[in-house]
Design a protein around this motif. Structure first.
Motif, PDB file in Angstrom:
ATOM      1  N   ARG A   1       1.432   9.353  -5.905  1.00 58.95           N
ATOM      2  CA  ARG A   1       1.688  10.709  -5.703  1.00 58.95           C
ATOM      3  C   ARG A   1       2.567  11.287  -6.894  1.00 58.95           C
ATOM      4  O   ARG A   1       2.408  12.442  -7.184  1.00 58.95           O
ATOM      5  CB  ARG A   1       2.645  10.613  -4.652  1.00 58.95           C
ATOM      6  N   ASN A   2       2.978  10.431  -7.758  1.00 56.59           N
ATOM      7  CA  ASN A   2       3.721  11.100  -9.015  1.00 56.59           C
ATOM      8  C   ASN A   2       3.472  10.199 -10.090  1.00 56.59           C
ATOM      9  O   ASN A   2       4.362   9.742 -10.661  1.00 56.59           O
ATOM     10  CB  ASN A   2       5.307  11.024  -8.856  1.00 56.59           C
TER      11      ASN A   2
ATOM     12  N   ARG B   1      13.561  14.129   2.867  1.00 58.01           N
ATOM     13  CA  ARG B   1      12.870  14.521   4.045  1.00 58.01           C
ATOM     14  C   ARG B   1      11.793  13.699   4.587  1.00 58.01           C
ATOM     15  O   ARG B   1      11.682  13.201   5.468  1.00 58.01           O
ATOM     16  CB  ARG B   1      12.233  15.903   3.921  1.00 58.01           C
ATOM     17  N   GLU B   2      11.191  12.814   3.599  1.00 58.97           N
ATOM     18  CA  GLU B   2      10.146  11.843   3.668  1.00 58.97           C
ATOM     19  C   GLU B   2      10.914  10.698   4.397  1.00 58.97           C
ATOM     20  O   GLU B   2      10.477  10.322   5.517  1.00 58.97           O
ATOM     21  CB  GLU B   2       9.465  11.461   2.444  1.00 58.97           C
TER      22      GLU B   2
ATOM     23  N   LYS C   1       0.846  -0.964  -0.033  1.00 52.51           N
ATOM     24  CA  LYS C   1      -0.183   0.101   0.040  1.00 52.51           C
ATOM     25  C   LYS C   1       0.748   1.005   0.031  1.00 52.51           C
ATOM     26  O   LYS C   1       0.438   2.008  -0.794  1.00 52.51           O
ATOM     27  CB  LYS C   1      -0.996  -0.024   1.271  1.00 52.51           C
TER      28      LYS C   1
ATOM     29  N   ARG D   1       1.061   4.074  -2.967  1.00 52.46           N
ATOM     30  CA  ARG D   1       0.547   5.494  -2.532  1.00 52.46           C
ATOM     31  C   ARG D   1       1.541   6.436  -3.124  1.00 52.46           C
ATOM     32  O   ARG D   1       1.527   7.300  -3.555  1.00 52.46           O
ATOM     33  CB  ARG D   1       0.372   5.516  -1.111  1.00 52.46           C
TER      34      ARG D   1
ATOM     35  N   ASN E   1       7.020  18.761   8.350  1.00 44.96           N
ATOM     36  CA  ASN E   1       7.547  17.558   7.681  1.00 44.96           C
ATOM     37  C   ASN E   1       6.180  16.621   7.469  1.00 44.96           C
ATOM     38  O   ASN E   1       6.387  15.366   7.825  1.00 44.96           O
ATOM     39  CB  ASN E   1       8.364  16.942   8.643  1.00 44.96           C
ATOM     40  N   LEU E   2       5.494  17.015   6.540  1.00 41.14           N
ATOM     41  CA  LEU E   2       4.177  16.269   6.230  1.00 41.14           C
ATOM     42  C   LEU E   2       4.552  15.862   4.834  1.00 41.14           C
ATOM     43  O   LEU E   2       5.411  16.201   3.986  1.00 41.14           O
ATOM     44  CB  LEU E   2       2.940  16.941   6.194  1.00 41.14           C
ATOM     45  N   LEU E   3       4.124  14.574   4.273  1.00 45.71           N
ATOM     46  CA  LEU E   3       4.267  14.047   3.186  1.00 45.71           C
ATOM     47  C   LEU E   3       3.503  14.805   2.067  1.00 45.71           C
ATOM     48  O   LEU E   3       2.441  14.983   2.277  1.00 45.71           O
ATOM     49  CB  LEU E   3       3.987  12.465   3.019  1.00 45.71           C
ATOM     50  N   PRO E   4       4.179  15.217   1.229  1.00 44.06           N
ATOM     51  CA  PRO E   4       3.111  15.807  -0.153  1.00 44.06           C
ATOM     52  C   PRO E   4       2.355  15.000  -0.679  1.00 44.06           C
ATOM     53  O   PRO E   4       2.331  13.794  -0.735  1.00 44.06           O
ATOM     54  CB  PRO E   4       4.373  16.259  -1.117  1.00 44.06           C
ATOM     55  N   ARG E   5       1.260  15.616  -1.050  1.00 44.21           N
ATOM     56  CA  ARG E   5       0.183  14.845  -1.827  1.00 44.21           C
ATOM     57  C   ARG E   5      -0.364  13.768  -1.015  1.00 44.21           C
ATOM     58  O   ARG E   5      -0.532  12.734  -1.745  1.00 44.21           O
ATOM     59  CB  ARG E   5       0.773  14.531  -3.090  1.00 44.21           C
ATOM     60  N   THR E   6      -0.446  13.812   0.202  1.00 47.44           N
ATOM     61  CA  THR E   6      -0.900  12.801   1.171  1.00 47.44           C
ATOM     62  C   THR E   6      -2.163  13.148   1.957  1.00 47.44           C
ATOM     63  O   THR E   6      -1.990  14.502   2.537  1.00 47.44           O
ATOM     64  CB  THR E   6       0.188  12.049   2.062  1.00 47.44           C
TER      65      THR E   6
ATOM     66  N   GLN F   1      10.914  -0.597   1.089  1.00 45.85           N
ATOM     67  CA  GLN F   1       9.971   0.377   0.576  1.00 45.85           C
ATOM     68  C   GLN F   1      10.338   0.857  -0.860  1.00 45.85           C
ATOM     69  O   GLN F   1       9.608   0.649  -2.066  1.00 45.85           O
ATOM     70  CB  GLN F   1       9.651   1.449   1.369  1.00 45.85           C
TER      71      GLN F   1
END
Ligand SMILES: Nc1ncnc2c1ncn2[C@@H]1O[C@H](COP(=O)(O)OP(=O)(O)O)[C@@H](O)[C@H]1O
Ligand SMILES: [Mg+2]
Lengths: 449, 242
Positions: free
Chosen positions: A16-17, A355-356, A8, A12, B97-102, A373
Motif C-alpha cells: 500500500r505504501n 484508525r486502521e 499476506k 499487502r 473506516n475503510l482501509l486506504p488503497r485496499t 502484524q
C-alpha cells in the motif's frame, strides 16, 4: 491468525505504501551490502595471503648472519659474516626438527642473452635442495643442477618464468647460454610459476645456479665494474653502497678457485621445519647448533638471526583482519542506523494507521494480532532489504574483483549472517512501534483523525 | 423471536479526568430482543456513543451488568471481548473506516483473518463476493475506497460488518456523512437485513427522520433513559424524504 494470513496482511500493507517501504529499507540494503562486500573482500584477501605465504614456504626458516638487532647485516667492529656452508651442513645433520637445508649466495647483476639484458630480482646460488626447501615443485622443463654440479662449480642454471618472458621472449631457454656478469651459464631447466610473494615481489624473476659457481665465478670474480670490491655483491646490494666496507672482507686468493667449499661465507641459509608445528623447535635447535659452532659464550648475543614466515604472515594477516573488522564495524553501524530508520518509519506508520488499528481491533483483532502484524511488517521489510543488500554486496564484490583485481571470496557464513542480522534488526527495531500499536485503545484509535 | 439478546442492568460509566469524575451514564437498564431494529436517540452529549461502545464491547461499564445471549460479558478480558466482537457483532461507522488503497473485497474479508474458522482463502473470497453482491456492489469488488462514492463505501462497510454472520449490528450515526439519497439506500438496507435475516440492528442517530425508520426508539438524556417506545408503523426510507 494463520501464518499465511499474517504474511499476506503484512505484504499487502507494505504494498500500500511501496515507495516508502523501499526508502525505509534503503538503510538496511546499504548496511547489508557493505557487510557482504567487506566480508567477501576480507575473506578473499586473507585466503590469498595464506596462499602467498604457503607459496613462500610456510615452514620456511631464514637464517642470516649478523645480530637480529641490526637487521641481519652487521658491519660493527669485530663482527664478520660468519655463516658458512658448513653451518648449513651441521644444521642438516644435527637438528631433527629441520627437514631441508640450503645455503644461499645472492647476487644482483645484469644478465645478458644475445642482445637482450635484464636485472633479475633474485640471482641465487644454492644446492638442489633449495627447491624442496621452498616447496617449489617440479620444473616445467629441463632439469635441476645436481650436487655434483655444486661441487664442481658447474656453470649451469635454471630460470624462473619471468626470466623466460623477459630474456627469451617466451621461447624455451633450455640449452641456451646466458651471461651473468660475463660468465657464461647454460640454462638447463625452467622453474614452475610461483607468483608474487607476500611483499609483492615477483618470485618468478629468479635465476638459480650452484652456489659455488655464483660465489667463486660471479661475485668473486674481479674485473667487472659492479663487483669491483671482490665479494661485495655477494653480501647483498647494501655492500656496494659502501664500497669501502668491502675491505673488511678480504677475498682469500683461494676463493677464486672452486675447490675449498668449506668455510666459505654464504649470505644466508634457508631451511624448512619438518612441519609447521616444529618451527619453534627447529629455531631452538638451529640456535643451539650455531651458537656452539660459532663458539659463543653464554650471555653473548647471537651472531645470526632466524626469521620464520609465520611472523610476516601473521603481521600481514593481522593488518588485513584489522582493516576488515574496522570496515565491518562501520557496516554494522550503518545497519543500526538503518534499524533506527525502520523504527522511525514504523512509528510514523503506526500513527498514520491508528484508525486502521482501531478498526482491526473492533472487528476482533487481539493486541497480540496487532503486535504480530507490525512486527512482521518490519521484519519482512528488513529481510527484503537484507536480500537486496546481499545481491548488491555480491555485485559490488564482483566489481571490485573485476576492476580493482582484489581477490574476493563468497562466503556462506556471510549470507546466513546477513539474513539473520536483517531479521534481528527488523524484530528489534520493529518491536517498539508494534508494541505501541498493540497497546492502542480501540475507541480512541477509531476516533483518531 | 422475542428472546432477549441484550440485557443491561444498572450500567454506569464514569470517566476520570484528572481530579474530576465525569458521570456519563448514570444507570441504564434495558432489554433488547433478538430481531429488533432499535434507534438510540438523544441530543448531542447525552451519552449515546458511550452506551454504544459498551454495547459493542469496545468499552467496559464502570458499574452494572451486561448480558449478551445470557452471558455476562462486562468483566471479560481484552482478548475475550475481541473474540465476542469478532463472532457476535458487526460495526458500521459514521466515517466508514475503510482501509486506504485496499480493494472492496479485501475490506470485506479482513475480519475473517481474526476468526479461527478454518475457512480457506477461497471460501473467504466467495463469502466476500456474495456479500458485496448482496449490498449491490457485485461490479465493484476490486475498487478501492477512493474509487467509490460515500454510499458505496458505507455499503462495503456493511458487507464487512456482516461477514461473520453476527446476530447484532451496531451503527453509530451510519448516515451522518451521507447525502439524503444514499441515506435512504443505507436505511433501506438495514430494514431489509432486519426483516429478511433477522439481524438485530442498533443504530445511533440524532436525526428524527432516521429514527422514524426503526421499530423502537430509545431516547437518552444526560446519561439516563428518557423514553423507550415502539414505533407503531416504521416509515420506509423512501417515504421519509418523499
Ligand atoms: N473518553 C472520555 N473522556 C471523558 N469524557 C468523555 C469521554 N467520552 C465521552 N465523554 C463525555 O461524555 C459525554 C457523552 O458523550 P457521547 O457519548 O459521545 O455523547 P453523544 O454520542 O450522545 O453525543 C460528553 O459530554 C463527552 O464529553
Ligand atoms: Mg456520538
Amino acid at each position: 491468525m494463520t501464518v499465511s494470513t499474517i504474511l499476506k496482511t503484512a505484504l499487502r500493507a507494505l504494498r500500500r505504501n511501496i515507495t516508502r517501504s523501499l526508502l525505509t529499507v534503503l538503510g538496511i540494503v546499504i548496511g547489508i551490502a557493505a557487510v557482504i562486500a567487506m566480508m567477501e573482500i576480507g575473506k578473499g584477501s586473507s585466503s590469498s595471503i595464506s596462499k602467498t605465504i604457503s607459496s613462500m614456504g610456510a615452514n620456511n626458516l631464514m637464517i642470516m648472519p649478523g645480530t637480529a638487532s641490526s637487521g641481519g647485516v652487521s658491519f660493527g667492529a669485530g663482527s664478520s659474516l660468519t655463516m658458512t656452508a658448513e653451518d648449513a651442513e651441521a644444521i642438516k645433520r644435527d637438528c631433527p626438527a629441520v627437514g631441508r637445508v640450503a645455503p644461499v649466495v645472492r647476487a644482483r647483476t645484469q644478465v645478458v642473452f644475445e642482445e637482450r639484458n635484464w636485472v633479475p630480482s633474485f640471482i641465487y646460488g644454492s644446492t638442489p635442495e633449495y627447491l624442496q626447501v621452498r616447496e617449489w615443485g617440479n620444473l616445467v622443463e629441463g632439469e635441476m643442477f645436481t650436487d655434483v654440479d655444486v661441487r664442481t662449480s658447474a656453470r649451469l642454471c635454471v630460470v624462473g618464468q619471468t626470466i623466460v618472458k623477459q630474456l627469451f621472449g617466451g621461447m624455451s631457454p633450455v640449452g641456451k647460454e646466458i651471461r651473468i656478469q660475463s660468465v657464461a651459464f647454460k640454462v638447463i631447466g625452467v622453474l614452475s610459476s610461483k607468483g608474487a610473494n607476500a611483499f609483492g615481489m615477483d618470485q618468478d624473476d629468479v635465476i638459480l645456479a650452484p652456489w659455488t659457481t655464483i660465489k667463486y665465478r660471479v661475485t668473486g670474480s674481479s674485473g667487472s665494474g659492479a663487483a669491483a670490491g671482490g665479494n661485495a655483491a655477494a653480501s647483498s646490494t647494501t655492500n656496494s653502497v659502501y664500497p669501502g666496507a668491502s675491505a673488511i672482507f678480504p677475498v682469500p686468493a683461494a676463493n677464486k678457485e672452486p675447490t675449498p667449499v668449506r668455510f666459505a661465507n654464504i649470505d644466508q641459509i634457508q631451511a624448512s621445519a619438518t612441519s609447521p608445528a616444529q618451527i619453534k623447535e627447529a629455531i631452538k635447535q638451529i640456535t643451539e647448533v650455531l651458537r656452539e659452532r660459532h663458539r659463543l659464550r653464554p650471555g653473548e648475543p647471537d651472531d645470526f638471526s632466524i626469521r620464520d614466515m609465520t611472523e610476516s604472515a601473521n603481521a600481514l594477516a593481522s593488518t588485513t583482519n584489522m582493516m576488515t573488522n574496522l570496515l565491518l564495524a562501520v557496516a554494522l553501524i550503518s545497519l543500526i542506523v538503518g534499524g533506527v530508520g525502520i523504527m522511525n518509519i514504523m512509528l510514523v506508520s503506526v500513527t498514520e494507521r491508528t484508525r486502521e488499528i482501531g478498526l482491526r481491533m473492533a472487528v476482533g483483532a487481539r493486541a497480540r494480532d496487532i503486535l504480530t502484524q507490525f512486527l512482521t511488517e518490519a521484519t519482512i521489510l528488513c529481510l527484503i532489504g537484507g536480500i537486496v543488500g546481499l545481491l548488491l554486496g555480491r555485485g559490488s564484490a564482483m566489481l571490485v574483483e573485476k576492476f580493482l583485481r582484489w581477490p574476493v571470496e563468497a562466503s556462506m557464513e556471510a549470507v546466513i549472517a546477513s539474513i539473520a542480522t536483517s531479521a534481528v534488526v527488523g524484530i528489534v527495531f520493529g518491536f517498539y512501534p508494534a508494541w505501541k500499536a498493540s497497546r492502542l485503545d480501540p475507541i480512541e484509535a477509531l476516533r483518531y483523525e | 423471536m422475542a428472546s432477549p439478546l441484550i440485557q443491561l442492568n444498572g450500567i454506569e460509566r464514569t470517566f476520570h479526568m484528572g481530579e474530576i469524575d465525569v458521570h456519563v451514564l448514570k444507570g441504564i437498564t434495558l432489554t433488547i430482543n433478538q430481531g429488533e431494529l432499535v434507534a438510540l436517540v438523544g441530543s448531542s452529549g447525552s451519552g449515546k456513543t458511550t452506551l454504544m461502545n459498551i454495547l459493542g464491547c469496545l468499552d467496559r461499564p464502570s458499574k452494572g451488568e451486561y448480558r449478551l445471549d445470557g452471558e455476562e460479558i462486562s468483566r471479560l478480558s481484552n482478548d475475550g471481548r475481541a473474540l465476542v466482537r469478532n463472532r457476535k457483532m458487526g460495526f458500521v461507522f459514521q466515517n466508514f473506516n475503510l482501509l486506504p488503497r485496499t480493494s472492496a473485497l479485501e475490506q470485506v474479508i479482513m475480519p475473517l483473518s481474526y476468526t479461527a474458522s478454518g475457512m480457506s482463502d477461497r471460501q473467504a473470497r466467495e463469502r466476500g463476493k456474495e456479500l458485496l453482491r448482496k449490498v449491490g456492489l457485485g461490479e465493484r469488488m476490486d475498487h478501492t475506497p477512493s474509487q467509490l462514492s460515500g454510499g458505496q463505501q458505507q455499503r462495503v462497510a456493511i458487507a464487512r460488518a456482516l461477514v461473520n454472520r453476527p446476530p447484532v449490528l451496531f451503527a453509530d450515526e451510519p448516515t451522518g456523512n451521507l447525502d439524503s439519497k444514499t441515506t435512504q439506500e443505507v436505511l433501506k438496507m438495514f430494514q431489509d437485513l432486519n426483516r429478511d435475516e433477522g439481524i438485530t440492528i442498533i443504530l445511533v442517530t440524532h436525526d428524527p427522520v432516521v429514527a422514524a425508520t426503526a421499530k423502537r426508539n430509545i431516547r437518552l438524556k444526560d446519561g439516563l433513559l428518557e423514553s423507550d417506545f415502539i414505533v407503531e408503523s416504521p416509515s420506509l426510507p423512501q417515504e421519509a424524504h418523499a
